[in-house]
Design a protein around this motif. Structure first.
Motif, mmCIF file in Angstrom:
data_model
loop_
_atom_site.group_PDB
_atom_site.id
_atom_site.type_symbol
_atom_site.label_atom_id
_atom_site.label_comp_id
_atom_site.label_asym_id
_atom_site.label_seq_id
_atom_site.Cartn_x
_atom_site.Cartn_y
_atom_site.Cartn_z
ATOM 1 N N VAL A 102 100.216 26.665 -59.679
ATOM 2 C CA VAL A 102 98.773 26.379 -59.658
ATOM 3 C C VAL A 102 98.524 25.050 -60.205
ATOM 4 C CG1 VAL A 102 98.297 28.948 -60.111
ATOM 5 C CG2 VAL A 102 98.781 27.496 -61.939
ATOM 6 N N ARG A 103 97.196 24.668 -59.985
ATOM 7 C CA ARG A 103 96.534 23.506 -60.966
ATOM 8 C C ARG A 103 95.535 24.178 -61.819
ATOM 9 N NH1 ARG A 103 94.328 18.031 -58.677
ATOM 10 N NH2 ARG A 103 93.924 17.873 -60.646
ATOM 11 N N SER A 104 94.579 23.920 -61.802
ATOM 12 C CA SER A 104 93.355 24.495 -62.720
ATOM 13 C C SER A 104 92.227 25.280 -61.963
ATOM 14 C CB SER A 104 92.814 23.458 -63.742
ATOM 15 O OG SER A 104 92.172 22.423 -62.885
ATOM 16 N N ARG A 105 92.300 25.220 -60.708
ATOM 17 C CA ARG A 105 91.363 25.946 -59.835
ATOM 18 C C ARG A 105 91.741 27.370 -59.985
ATOM 19 N NH1 ARG A 105 91.201 25.077 -53.597
ATOM 20 N NH2 ARG A 105 92.868 26.557 -53.745
ATOM 21 N N ALA B 140 104.078 28.325 -62.445
ATOM 22 C CA ALA B 140 104.211 26.835 -62.555
ATOM 23 C C ALA B 140 102.815 26.065 -62.517
ATOM 24 C CB ALA B 140 105.271 26.087 -61.680
ATOM 25 N N ARG B 141 102.686 25.510 -63.750
ATOM 26 C CA ARG B 141 101.267 24.863 -63.829
ATOM 27 C C ARG B 141 101.676 23.274 -63.412
ATOM 28 N NH1 ARG B 141 97.047 21.776 -63.975
ATOM 29 N NH2 ARG B 141 95.857 21.793 -65.820
ATOM 30 N N ALA B 142 100.949 22.797 -62.445
ATOM 31 C CA ALA B 142 101.154 21.238 -61.786
ATOM 32 C C ALA B 142 100.100 20.477 -62.428
ATOM 33 C CB ALA B 142 100.801 21.083 -60.431
ATOM 34 N N GLY B 143 100.332 20.422 -63.964
ATOM 35 C CA GLY B 143 99.363 19.764 -64.945
ATOM 36 C C GLY B 143 99.878 20.027 -66.433
ATOM 37 N N VAL B 144 98.901 19.781 -67.300
ATOM 38 C CA VAL B 144 99.307 19.933 -68.693
ATOM 39 C C VAL B 144 99.116 21.279 -69.400
ATOM 40 C CG1 VAL B 144 99.516 18.808 -70.980
ATOM 41 C CG2 VAL B 144 99.140 17.458 -68.969
ATOM 42 N N GLY B 145 97.639 21.280 -69.300
ATOM 43 C CA GLY B 145 97.034 22.535 -69.887
ATOM 44 C C GLY B 145 97.119 23.759 -69.357
ATOM 45 N N VAL B 146 97.439 24.803 -70.050
ATOM 46 C CA VAL B 146 97.642 26.130 -69.673
ATOM 47 C C VAL B 146 96.451 27.077 -70.129
ATOM 48 C CG1 VAL B 146 100.186 25.639 -69.437
ATOM 49 C CG2 VAL B 146 99.213 26.566 -71.582
ATOM 50 N N ALA C 81 90.176 16.105 -73.158
ATOM 51 C CA ALA C 81 91.086 17.280 -73.114
ATOM 52 C C ALA C 81 90.589 18.299 -72.451
ATOM 53 C CB ALA C 81 91.169 17.303 -74.840
ATOM 54 N N ARG C 82 89.594 19.319 -73.401
ATOM 55 C CA ARG C 82 88.905 20.331 -72.618
ATOM 56 C C ARG C 82 87.587 20.582 -73.240
ATOM 57 N NH1 ARG C 82 92.194 20.063 -69.436
ATOM 58 N NH2 ARG C 82 93.721 21.461 -68.582
ATOM 59 N N GLY C 83 86.733 20.874 -72.397
ATOM 60 C CA GLY C 83 85.105 20.737 -72.395
ATOM 61 C C GLY C 83 84.816 21.758 -73.617
ATOM 62 N N PRO D 111 84.100 13.493 -63.444
ATOM 63 C CA PRO D 111 84.447 14.925 -63.145
ATOM 64 C C PRO D 111 85.786 15.389 -63.445
ATOM 65 C CG PRO D 111 84.628 13.258 -61.146
ATOM 66 C CD PRO D 111 84.362 12.434 -62.395
ATOM 67 N N HIS D 112 86.320 15.507 -64.597
ATOM 68 C CA HIS D 112 87.463 16.004 -65.012
ATOM 69 C C HIS D 112 88.822 15.123 -64.054
ATOM 70 C CE1 HIS D 112 90.059 19.354 -66.670
ATOM 71 N NE2 HIS D 112 90.843 18.385 -66.551
ATOM 72 N N THR D 113 88.646 13.907 -64.330
ATOM 73 C CA THR D 113 89.477 12.856 -63.608
ATOM 74 C C THR D 113 90.636 12.326 -64.160
ATOM 75 O OG1 THR D 113 88.974 11.111 -62.031
ATOM 76 C CG2 THR D 113 88.149 10.728 -64.026
ATOM 77 N N GLY D 114 90.966 12.764 -65.438
ATOM 78 C CA GLY D 114 91.946 12.058 -66.122
ATOM 79 C C GLY D 114 93.348 12.076 -65.494
ATOM 80 N N ALA D 115 93.779 13.199 -64.692
ATOM 81 C CA ALA D 115 94.978 13.244 -64.069
ATOM 82 C C ALA D 115 94.855 13.148 -62.445
ATOM 83 C CB ALA D 115 95.338 14.588 -64.429
ATOM 84 N N SER D 116 93.759 12.798 -62.261
ATOM 85 C CA SER D 116 93.378 12.579 -60.857
ATOM 86 C C SER D 116 93.703 11.314 -60.356
ATOM 87 C CB SER D 116 92.046 13.029 -60.411
ATOM 88 O OG SER D 116 91.630 14.420 -60.859
HETATM 89 C C1 MLT Z 1 95.739 18.824 -67.029
HETATM 90 O O1 MLT Z 1 95.556 19.750 -67.802
HETATM 91 O O2 MLT Z 1 96.635 18.712 -66.304
HETATM 92 C C2 MLT Z 1 94.443 18.095 -66.553
HETATM 93 O O3 MLT Z 1 93.275 18.773 -67.315
HETATM 94 C C3 MLT Z 1 94.258 17.905 -65.220
HETATM 95 C C4 MLT Z 1 94.260 19.225 -64.404
HETATM 96 O O4 MLT Z 1 93.806 20.106 -64.854
HETATM 97 O O5 MLT Z 1 94.801 19.198 -63.335
#
Ligand code: MLT
Length: 316
Positions: free
Chosen positions: A50-53, A71-77, A228-230, A275-280
């Motif tokens: 998953v990502r965050s969707r 498996a989270r394809a990113g940081v935040g879980v 980070a997170r809203g 638009p939550h673009t940090g990792a995009s």
């Molecule tokens: C993350 O946690 O990896 C970022 O916020 C980006 C994302 O959610 O994909």
């Protein structure tokens, strides 16, 4: 012959990473293009990417009786119900380093936009005004205070050195200095920073950590940046602190609800919203995809895992 483990991809990941997964000893079901197909795919899933969707709730986990790994394809879980996964013995991994450089670059870009007043100059020039008056100041000599001092904040601090900015940080989990950044209590970081930059993981206990009381402690005219997170920021309290003129501006890459953006924040001239673009970025998404796929393939092969957030890492 034993059946290959089924890996379900719930959210879009980098195309080359997906090809790499398909070449591995597993059966890949890509449900990312049509979220309605996910429920059907879960009944056979051994691993879920998953990502965050996708929100990995206990009811989603209940639809996946064979699941061994998320498996989270990113940081935040924070989109994964970790206690529910632990209770089922499901391992959770992430891609902790994939987006570090991209988020660090975004944060520094936002500091510069705010401190220099560039966002208002861009808007004014586009609106036909040619205002060559004095605008904003330099990042050099200013203090950036991090709330949360993990991998991303440390990378920003390292990159801020050449800018001549001072860095201080609050992090309840970091007790000894790791570099030149001074560790201080939360209140002191708020009181001493020209820019307060938020980098904490969202947990049950730190929702609205940046609230009216916290804003009141910040310097008059200081800026808030959240990549980070809203939900770490109380947006209503932030709007009041901006209205009263106590804060000079804010840049938010993440919001309490994504989307829509709180209209009162969007309308303010001194608020930048992205638009939550940090990792995009292409690079971060490539790394996130590859790191995640490699971790899933290690699990498929029964090898030790390298980025466990929950569960045991040994072969199974
Ligand atoms: C993350 O946690 O990896 C970022 O916020 C980006 C994302 O959610 O994909």
């Amino acid at each position: 012959m034993a059946e290959l483990p089924c890996v379900v991809v719930a959210d879009p990941i980098d195309a080359a990473a997906l090809d790499r997964l398909r070449a591995g000893p597993c059966r890949v079901v890509d449900a990312s293009a049509d979220p309605r197909s996910l429920d059907g795919a879960l009944s056979d899933a051994w691993a879920l990417i998953v990502r965050s969707r996708t929100k990995v709730t206990s009811s989603l986990l209940a639809k996946a009786p064979k699941l061994s790994l998320v498996a989270r394809a990113g940081v935040g879980v924070d989109n994964i119900d970790l206690p529910a996964a632990r209770a089922r013995g499901i391992r959770v991994v992430n891609a902790p380093a994939a987006a570090t450089a991209s988020v660090a670059e975004l944060a520094i870009a936002l500091y510069l936009l705010l401190v220099r007043g560039l966002y208002t100059q861009i808007a004014a020039t586009k609106a036909g005004r040619w205002d060559r008056g004095t605008h904003g100041g330099e990042l050099s000599g200013r203090t950036v205070g991090f709330v949360g001092y993990g991998r991303i904040a440390r990378e920003i601090a390292r990159r801020l050195g050449p800018f001549g900015a001072r860095t201080i940080a609050y992090d309840p989990f970091v007790t000894a200095a790791v570099d030149a950044t001074e560790l201080l209590p939360f209140e002191e970081v708020l009181a001493r920073s020209d820019v307060v930059s938020v980098h904490a993981a969202l947990t049950e206990s730190n929702r609205h950590l940046l609230n009216a009381e916290a804003f009141a402690r910040m310097k008059r005219g200081a800026y808030l940046v959240n990549v980070a997170r809203g939900a770490l920021v109380d947006e209503a309290a932030l709007a009041s602190a901006l209205d009263s003129g106590h804060l000079g501006g804010a840049a938010l890459d993440v919001l309490e609800v994504e989307p829509p953006v709180t209209p009162t924040l969007l309308a303010r001239p001194n608020v930048i919203v992205t638009p939550h673009t940090g990792a995009s970025t292409a690079e971060a998404q490539r790394r996130a995809g590859v790191d995640t796929v490699d971790e899933v393939l290690r699990a498929v092969r029964g090898e030790p895992l390298t980025s466990l957030v929950a569960g045991e890492g040994g072969p199974r």
